[in-house]
Design a protein around this motif. Structure first.
Motif, PDB file in Angstrom:
ATOM      1  N   VAL A  50      94.707  23.259  55.517  1.00 12.89           N
ATOM      2  CA  VAL A  50      93.534  22.902  56.332  1.00 12.89           C
ATOM      3  C   VAL A  50      93.192  24.072  57.261  1.00 12.89           C
ATOM      4  O   VAL A  50      94.082  24.662  57.871  1.00 12.89           O
ATOM      5  CB  VAL A  50      93.849  21.641  57.175  1.00 12.89           C
ATOM      6  N   PRO A  51      91.901  24.428  57.391  1.00 11.86           N
ATOM      7  CA  PRO A  51      90.698  23.846  56.772  1.00 11.86           C
ATOM      8  C   PRO A  51      90.186  24.640  55.571  1.00 11.86           C
ATOM      9  O   PRO A  51      89.029  24.514  55.208  1.00 11.86           O
ATOM     10  CB  PRO A  51      89.698  23.901  57.923  1.00 11.86           C
ATOM     11  N   ALA A  56      91.367  15.563  50.645  1.00  9.68           N
ATOM     12  CA  ALA A  56      90.711  14.557  51.474  1.00  9.68           C
ATOM     13  C   ALA A  56      91.383  13.212  51.207  1.00  9.68           C
ATOM     14  O   ALA A  56      92.134  13.054  50.244  1.00  9.68           O
ATOM     15  CB  ALA A  56      89.228  14.485  51.123  1.00  9.68           C
ATOM     16  N   PRO A  57      91.148  12.214  52.068  1.00 15.67           N
ATOM     17  CA  PRO A  57      91.752  10.886  51.863  1.00 15.67           C
ATOM     18  C   PRO A  57      91.476  10.288  50.486  1.00 15.67           C
ATOM     19  O   PRO A  57      92.297   9.533  49.952  1.00 15.67           O
ATOM     20  CB  PRO A  57      91.112  10.049  52.973  1.00 15.67           C
ATOM     21  N   LYS A  62      88.994  19.638  49.437  1.00 15.23           N
ATOM     22  CA  LYS A  62      88.006  19.990  50.457  1.00 15.23           C
ATOM     23  C   LYS A  62      88.409  21.311  51.107  1.00 15.23           C
ATOM     24  O   LYS A  62      89.536  21.764  50.973  1.00 15.23           O
ATOM     25  CB  LYS A  62      87.913  18.897  51.527  1.00 15.23           C
ATOM     26  N   GLY A  63      87.479  21.899  51.839  1.00 17.33           N
ATOM     27  CA  GLY A  63      87.786  23.106  52.592  1.00 17.33           C
ATOM     28  C   GLY A  63      86.879  24.265  52.231  1.00 17.33           C
ATOM     29  O   GLY A  63      86.102  24.215  51.272  1.00 17.33           O
ATOM     30  N   MET A  64      86.983  25.323  53.003  1.00 18.48           N
ATOM     31  CA  MET A  64      86.122  26.489  52.800  1.00 18.48           C
ATOM     32  C   MET A  64      86.315  27.110  51.421  1.00 18.48           C
ATOM     33  O   MET A  64      85.337  27.437  50.738  1.00 18.48           O
ATOM     34  CB  MET A  64      86.393  27.539  53.878  1.00 18.48           C
ATOM     35  N   GLU A  65      87.566  27.284  50.992  1.00 15.00           N
ATOM     36  CA  GLU A  65      87.807  27.903  49.690  1.00 15.00           C
ATOM     37  C   GLU A  65      87.315  27.015  48.548  1.00 15.00           C
ATOM     38  O   GLU A  65      86.868  27.521  47.517  1.00 15.00           O
ATOM     39  CB  GLU A  65      89.291  28.219  49.528  1.00 15.00           C
ATOM     40  N   VAL A  66      87.365  25.731  48.743  1.00 16.99           N
ATOM     41  CA  VAL A  66      86.841  24.794  47.746  1.00 16.99           C
ATOM     42  C   VAL A  66      85.324  24.926  47.671  1.00 16.99           C
ATOM     43  O   VAL A  66      84.738  24.944  46.575  1.00 16.99           O
ATOM     44  CB  VAL A  66      87.256  23.354  48.092  1.00 16.99           C
TER      45      VAL A  66
END
Length: 278
Positions: A50-51, A56-57, A62-66
């Motif tokens: 993260v981040p 994600a739940p 998720k995230g910047m690289e994603v």
């Protein structure tokens, strides 16, 4: 700038021709052809960073690289499929063909280039330090010599930190195990990227911790491909995409979108590549 625009124009033509050939021919070792034929770009990324990249739940990545990976897939006209990798296995996954592209906070080092190829320009940067409890008064690395710090297996800075500062590194496969060991008192702090430490310190969970030691060895992060792809169409197309994302500010926008303060590296790259015409 003329060179960059020419590269992107060539990349566009190559993509168009590849799309046609992918539908009618055996791609062989041509990664871009195979990706276009399957309609899927397999991207290796972490699920606990993260981040930049995390779960994600609902189980999605998720995230910047994603976000960066999704943007690249969109430009290529295919779907992004994210595959979990760790610091310890990410290069092996790429070399073995389990993924096509790795975007997993990997510092671009000479030693790693013996295994995979990094696409230039690099897309991010970080150094390393240690997150310590505020109760620890150390301000210099020499003050923690002989002490044990927790870290991730495969992190490039484990060896130089041990050799340069005479600290002991207790390495684990994942972030959760590293944090658990810290909570159990098995180490005095966590050795990791300064970017990650700053992200931790911005949360309530880590309010009693600090990063008091000077950051060491700022090193660019690179997207990695198999060595055979470095000077193939796939490598050149990715280089053009990364350059354009620096030029048009996409990296800076995605950084902000993920709650990350714009980094000095991305600001410098954008300024170097942006259009300066009035």
């Amino acid at each position: 700038m003329k060179l960059l625009k020419s590269l992107l124009a060539i990349a566009g033509l190559v993509l168009a021709s590849t799309q046609v050939s992918a539908q009618s021919a055996d791609c062989g070792s041509d990664t871009l052809c195979r990706v276009k034929a399957s309609g899927v770009l397999k991207i290796g990324t972490k699920d606990d960073y993260v981040p930049w990249s995390y779960r994600a739940p609902d189980g999605s990545f998720k995230g910047m690289e994603v976000d960066v990976g999704n943007k690249i897939a969109q430009i290529l006209g295919v779907k992004a499929e994210f595959v979990k990798v760790t610091s310890a296995n990410r290069f092996e996954f790429l070399a073995q063909g389990q993924i096509d592209l790795m975007i997993a906070s990997a510092s671009d080092t000479a030693e790693r280039r013996k295994i995979v190829a990094f696409v230039h320009p690099n897309y991010y940067s970080s150094g390393y330090s240690v997150m310590l409890p505020k109760a620890v008064t150390a301000k210099e690395w020499s003050q923690i010599a002989g002490q044990t710090v927790c870290s991730l297996q495969g992190a490039w800075y484990n060896k130089p930190a041990q050799e340069q500062f005479n600290i002991k590194v207790l390495a684990f496969a994942g972030t959760a195990e590293t944090e658990a060991a810290l909570g159990q008192g098995r180490c005095i702090g966590i050795l990791e990227d300064d970017n990650k430490i700053n992200a931790r310190l911005a949360t309530k969970e880590w309010a009693d911790y600090q990063m008091p030691l000077p950051v060491q060895a700022d090193t660019p992060w690179g997207m990695a491909v198999r060595q055979a792809d470095q000077h193939a169409v796939f490598g050149y197309v990715l280089a053009g995409i990364i350059s354009e994302m620096h030029r048009d500010g996409t990296f800076l926008e995605l950084e902000k979108a993920n709650g990350i303060t714009n980094s000095a590296f991305l600001l410098k790259m954008h300024d170097a590549l942006k259009d300066h015409l009035q």
